[in-house]
Motif scaffolding. Structure first.
Motif, PDB file in Angstrom:
ATOM      1  N   GLN A  86      34.959  44.635  28.289  1.00 48.50           N
ATOM      2  CA  GLN A  86      35.721  45.871  28.452  1.00 48.50           C
ATOM      3  C   GLN A  86      36.320  46.246  27.098  1.00 48.50           C
ATOM      4  OE1 GLN A  86      38.138  46.544  31.888  1.00 48.50           O
ATOM      5  NE2 GLN A  86      36.952  45.156  33.180  1.00 48.50           N
ATOM      6  N   ILE A  89      41.134  33.057  29.850  1.00 49.67           N
ATOM      7  CA  ILE A  89      41.693  33.767  30.994  1.00 49.67           C
ATOM      8  C   ILE A  89      43.201  33.561  31.005  1.00 49.67           C
ATOM      9  CG2 ILE A  89      41.706  33.919  33.534  1.00 49.67           C
ATOM     10  CD1 ILE A  89      39.009  34.683  32.283  1.00 49.67           C
ATOM     11  N   LEU A 135      34.826  34.218  38.310  1.00 49.03           N
ATOM     12  CA  LEU A 135      35.822  33.150  38.187  1.00 49.03           C
ATOM     13  C   LEU A 135      36.201  32.629  39.569  1.00 49.03           C
ATOM     14  CD1 LEU A 135      38.361  35.058  35.859  1.00 49.03           C
ATOM     15  CD2 LEU A 135      36.360  33.714  35.146  1.00 49.03           C
ATOM     16  N   ILE A 181      39.659  31.178  40.835  1.00 50.27           N
ATOM     17  CA  ILE A 181      41.048  30.918  40.451  1.00 50.27           C
ATOM     18  C   ILE A 181      41.803  30.447  41.680  1.00 50.27           C
ATOM     19  CG2 ILE A 181      43.174  31.929  39.507  1.00 50.27           C
ATOM     20  CD1 ILE A 181      41.417  33.986  38.132  1.00 50.27           C
ATOM     21  N   GLY A 224      40.099  31.196  44.903  1.00 49.17           N
ATOM     22  CA  GLY A 224      39.668  32.560  45.217  1.00 49.17           C
ATOM     23  C   GLY A 224      38.663  33.072  44.194  1.00 49.17           C
ATOM     24  N   THR A 225      37.842  34.021  44.592  1.00 49.29           N
ATOM     25  CA  THR A 225      36.794  34.587  43.730  1.00 49.29           C
ATOM     26  C   THR A 225      37.283  35.873  43.075  1.00 49.29           C
ATOM     27  OG1 THR A 225      35.062  33.691  45.147  1.00 49.29           O
ATOM     28  CG2 THR A 225      34.450  35.534  43.713  1.00 49.29           C
ATOM     29  N   PHE A 226      37.312  35.880  41.742  1.00 46.61           N
ATOM     30  CA  PHE A 226      37.756  37.066  41.005  1.00 46.61           C
ATOM     31  C   PHE A 226      36.839  37.305  39.816  1.00 46.61           C
ATOM     32  CE2 PHE A 226      41.398  35.168  43.090  1.00 46.61           C
ATOM     33  CZ  PHE A 226      41.880  36.245  43.818  1.00 46.61           C
ATOM     34  N   ASN A 227      36.921  38.502  39.262  1.00 41.47           N
ATOM     35  CA  ASN A 227      36.152  38.787  38.057  1.00 41.47           C
ATOM     36  C   ASN A 227      36.969  38.503  36.816  1.00 41.47           C
ATOM     37  OD1 ASN A 227      33.955  39.483  39.525  1.00 41.47           O
ATOM     38  ND2 ASN A 227      34.050  41.672  39.102  1.00 41.47           N
ATOM     39  N   PRO A 247      38.731  39.650  33.810  1.00 37.75           N
ATOM     40  CA  PRO A 247      39.242  40.972  33.429  1.00 37.75           C
ATOM     41  C   PRO A 247      38.783  41.426  32.043  1.00 37.75           C
ATOM     42  CG  PRO A 247      41.021  39.354  33.434  1.00 37.75           C
ATOM     43  CD  PRO A 247      39.811  38.669  33.994  1.00 37.75           C
ATOM     44  N   ASN A 304      31.752  45.060  34.714  1.00 36.97           N
ATOM     45  CA  ASN A 304      31.244  44.640  36.018  1.00 36.97           C
ATOM     46  C   ASN A 304      29.869  45.243  36.301  1.00 36.97           C
ATOM     47  OD1 ASN A 304      33.772  43.341  36.685  1.00 36.97           O
ATOM     48  ND2 ASN A 304      34.608  45.404  36.889  1.00 36.97           N
ATOM     49  N   TYR A 342      26.713  45.327  39.511  1.00 38.76           N
ATOM     50  CA  TYR A 342      26.509  45.029  40.923  1.00 38.76           C
ATOM     51  C   TYR A 342      25.368  44.029  41.106  1.00 38.76           C
ATOM     52  CZ  TYR A 342      26.879  45.662  45.905  1.00 38.76           C
ATOM     53  OH  TYR A 342      27.095  45.442  47.240  1.00 38.76           O
ATOM     54  N   ARG A 372      28.102  42.097  45.284  1.00 37.14           N
ATOM     55  CA  ARG A 372      29.449  42.392  44.818  1.00 37.14           C
ATOM     56  C   ARG A 372      29.375  42.808  43.352  1.00 37.14           C
ATOM     57  NH1 ARG A 372      32.422  38.618  41.880  1.00 37.14           N
ATOM     58  NH2 ARG A 372      34.335  39.343  42.825  1.00 37.14           N
ATOM     59  N   TRP A 373      30.416  43.488  42.896  1.00 30.86           N
ATOM     60  CA  TRP A 373      30.515  43.783  41.475  1.00 30.86           C
ATOM     61  C   TRP A 373      30.929  42.506  40.764  1.00 30.86           C
ATOM     62  CZ3 TRP A 373      28.895  48.142  39.034  1.00 30.86           C
ATOM     63  CH2 TRP A 373      28.510  49.198  39.879  1.00 30.86           C
ATOM     64  N   GLN A 412      34.371  47.596  48.332  1.00 30.05           N
ATOM     65  CA  GLN A 412      33.029  47.119  48.036  1.00 30.05           C
ATOM     66  C   GLN A 412      32.300  46.912  49.365  1.00 30.05           C
ATOM     67  OE1 GLN A 412      32.324  44.256  44.972  1.00 30.05           O
ATOM     68  NE2 GLN A 412      34.159  44.791  43.826  1.00 30.05           N
ATOM     69  N   GLU A 465      42.027  36.203  49.117  1.00 30.56           N
ATOM     70  CA  GLU A 465      41.800  34.769  49.297  1.00 30.56           C
ATOM     71  C   GLU A 465      42.020  34.049  47.973  1.00 30.56           C
ATOM     72  OE1 GLU A 465      38.445  33.425  51.527  1.00 30.56           O
ATOM     73  OE2 GLU A 465      38.367  35.289  52.682  1.00 30.56           O
ATOM     74  N   ALA A 466      42.996  33.184  47.952  1.00 28.06           N
ATOM     75  CA  ALA A 466      43.284  32.349  46.780  1.00 28.06           C
ATOM     76  C   ALA A 466      44.194  31.231  47.264  1.00 28.06           C
ATOM     77  CB  ALA A 466      43.950  33.164  45.674  1.00 28.06           C
ATOM     78  N   PRO A 467      43.627  30.294  48.054  1.00 31.09           N
ATOM     79  CA  PRO A 467      44.449  29.337  48.814  1.00 31.09           C
ATOM     80  C   PRO A 467      45.395  28.491  47.975  1.00 31.09           C
ATOM     81  CG  PRO A 467      42.085  28.836  48.976  1.00 31.09           C
ATOM     82  CD  PRO A 467      42.207  30.187  48.370  1.00 31.09           C
ATOM     83  N   THR A 489      46.381  39.105  35.277  1.00 31.01           N
ATOM     84  CA  THR A 489      45.977  40.399  35.822  1.00 31.01           C
ATOM     85  C   THR A 489      44.519  40.354  36.270  1.00 31.01           C
ATOM     86  OG1 THR A 489      47.504  41.543  34.360  1.00 31.01           O
ATOM     87  CG2 THR A 489      45.676  42.840  35.240  1.00 31.01           C
ATOM     88  N   PRO A 491      39.053  41.739  44.659  1.00 26.42           N
ATOM     89  CA  PRO A 491      37.596  41.637  44.828  1.00 26.42           C
ATOM     90  C   PRO A 491      37.069  42.458  45.999  1.00 26.42           C
ATOM     91  CG  PRO A 491      38.684  39.573  45.440  1.00 26.42           C
ATOM     92  CD  PRO A 491      39.739  40.455  44.843  1.00 26.42           C
ATOM     93  N   ARG A 505      41.333  50.058  31.349  1.00 30.06           N
ATOM     94  CA  ARG A 505      40.618  48.926  31.952  1.00 30.06           C
ATOM     95  C   ARG A 505      39.993  49.398  33.267  1.00 30.06           C
ATOM     96  NH1 ARG A 505      42.977  45.878  36.085  1.00 30.06           N
ATOM     97  NH2 ARG A 505      41.961  44.014  35.320  1.00 30.06           N
TER      98      ARG A 505
END
Lengths: 372, 372
Positions: free
Chosen positions: A39, A57, A104, A106, A109-112, A114, A118, A120, A124-125, B39, B58-60, B110, B114, B124
């Motif tokens: 980005q 991160i 990622l 974290i 949990g599943t995140f992109n 930053p 992104n 597709y 998912r993106w 999404q 979700e981020a247990p 940040t 998702p 961003r």
């Protein structure tokens, strides 16, 4: 038909297990630079000259941060907390050249990331990273005339919606308003959508460059959503081609032929697809040989001579994959097609797996063979 | 000039403080549905009929998850951990109708939600959510003829690159190949880019619907990157318009006029922009009155009669904002322009702030006034 689906699934499975570069124990050279797919203004992720990837991160209170890219265990790269509270880590080994999806994990949990753009994929993106390839020049943005990529919204009675497609028109399309062009219908893979061939594939830049070098007869490319993602991965055999075939053949093609200056006959129409888009190409071209004359499967299975009812309808069969997939199956099938009297060409992308560099190169190899 | 920049900054500051709906103490009705900007296949975030938003992340193993959308303190909505390990929360009050950017703060970092699609804003790719507006029909995708939105890559000597723009062509553009069209150059705001007016603004659908209803004379829209994001927010006074003015006037406009069937004279060229894109519009139209005849600022400041050297060059001045911004400034300036003999129109979007529903509505109001 079933045989081919199995071959496709085999290709896919082999690909999955080989989709990372082989382990290397060298120490990463400290010449990391921001990935070209970051980005704006973001320093991380970074890539070095060997293809190692370094992540950073910010999540100072997190318990764990891992990245799906890399080899550590089967969970990718585990980041460690630095003194400034950020999480940092480098892949254990260099990545294959080209484009890779990742994300990622974290705290479970599943995140992109930053820092990254992104794309597709995997339904998912996802975050994307680009390992500069030694031959990246063929898909680079250069100072040459550029074609346009346009979003069209076409009416689809069979699905009761306006559906989206992207259409690449060559640079000269708006100059000579009397010239008409052949059309390649080009499909994405499972988990992706109609944005993939432009965003991840740089199909437009590959075309612009080939045209600027005088290597191909310019043609239009149409990319739409293959409706592949309603089927769960691993249940590919349950995929019903009928709904997408109806959208493509009965709705999209007539709309494109009415809206663009196409050569709208079978002799000037090709279909190609990557991975599950190859499976769709295989099914639809066999079902509708009167619609397409050039057929291409990119890491998407093979044709058997005995499946093809009317040899005279097929001008070219192109079959490709990465060297880390199953090139022997691809080459053998093309030899069989040739022996049976078909014009058939195989292509193997060196040192790539079931990923987009394989398919960018495949398009570069396919394009000069079309509409000749 | 300086006066106008100050007015613009005032508009922006007022907008910032009022950009959320007023606090309401009602209990959310339990009719939450997935946001239309989720999404594919994602159930969360959800919106109810009152405009409350419910999140589920979700981020247990996370320690804290907050969302920037909402009123709690000034940190938005704090999520709480549910029995299944997910984090759940609902905004304390309903959100304004329309589109909102947001992101998550997870353990101090940040990240995007998702579950939601991403939109470029705040320099961003942010998560986006849509609160269904009572008048959403005007930007809905309907069964009407659709225009295309195409990416062009135009050569820019002044910046040494190929630059990207998106061009909307009306539905009939490809039918009658002799017809030529006027052009609106339409700019995004600070933190955004050339994707904003299509993705967040639905400019193409607004045009398609207005054309289908016979309410406007069809025209082309061109959207490119306003080079606004190199300036830090709060240092707007330091912004130098020259580089972007060169790209727009000396490079993009000639390319568009050579590539599309435009009416390429001042009488058939408009410029409009939102927020900082309005500031750019203001500067460029005053600098280059021989280039544009219709001038429009959407939440982007005002024109003073005394700044305009040649009244005869201006066919229309359009000024708008949301009712939660500073509509009195907008209305007063338009009255002054009218008193000075200009054709000027103001528009105030009810119950919206410095956000995209204000600008979607502004485009709907502006389009019928153009090129008449």
């Amino acid at each position: 038909m079933k045989q081919n689906i199995i071959a496709f699934v085999v290709l896919l499975m082999v690909a999955g297990s080989l989709s990372l570069a082989q382990t290397s124990q060298t120490v990463p050279i400290d010449d990391f630079k921001p990935s070209t797919l970051n980005q704006p203004g973001n320093e991380y992720p970074q890539v070095n000259s060997q293809g190692y990837v370094r992540f950073r991160i910010e999540a100072p209170q997190a318990q764990s941060v891992t990245v799906t890219l890399g080899l550590r265990g089967k969970n990718g790269t585990k980041l460690t907390k630095a003194d400034d509270g950020s999480w940092i880590g480098t892949t254990e080994s260099p990545m294959d050249e080209g484009f890779h999806y990742y994300h990622l994990t974290i705290d479970g949990g599943t995140f992109n990331d930053p820092g990254a753009l992104n794309f597709y994929g995997s339904v998912r993106w996802e975050s994307g990273i680009e390992i500069p390839a030694h031959d990246q020049d063929f898909y680079a943005m250069k100072d040459v005339p550029h074609g346009n990529v346009q979003q069209i919204l076409f009416p689809s009675k069979s699905t009761g919606t306006s559906r989206r497609a992207f259409v690449y028109t060559p640079p000269a399309y708006y100059k000579d308003l009397s010239k008409r062009y052949p059309v390649l219908y080009l499909q994405h893979g499972w988990g992706e959508d109609e944005t993939a061939w432009s965003n991840q594939g740089h199909a437009n830049l590959i075309m612009d460059n080939l045209i600027a070098e005088g290597k191909i007869n310019p043609f239009i490319i149409v990319m739409t959503y293959g409706m592949t993602n309603e089927v769960k991965f691993g249940k590919i055999k349950e995929f019903d081609i009928t709904p997408f075939q109806t959208v493509l053949v009965d709705e999209l093609i007539p709309y494109v032929d009415a809206s663009f200056r196409t050569l709208g006959d079978q002799a000037h129409r090709a279909m190609a697809g990557l991975s599950m888009g190859g499976m769709e190409t295989h099914m639809i071209t066999l079902n509708k040989p009167e619609v397409f004359s050039y057929w291409a499967l990119l890491s998407g299975g093979i044709y058997k001579p005995e499946e093809i009812s009317d040899k005279s309808k097929v001008k070219l069969i192109f079959t490709s994959c990465g060297s880390r997939e199953n090139p022997d199956i691809v080459k053998k099938s093309v030899e069989e097609l040739k022996a049976a009297g078909f014009k058939a060409v195989s292509y193997v992308s060196e040192n790539t797996a079931h990923e987009f560099l394989t398919w960018r190169r495949s398009l570069r190899e396919l394009a000069p063979l079309l509409f000749k």
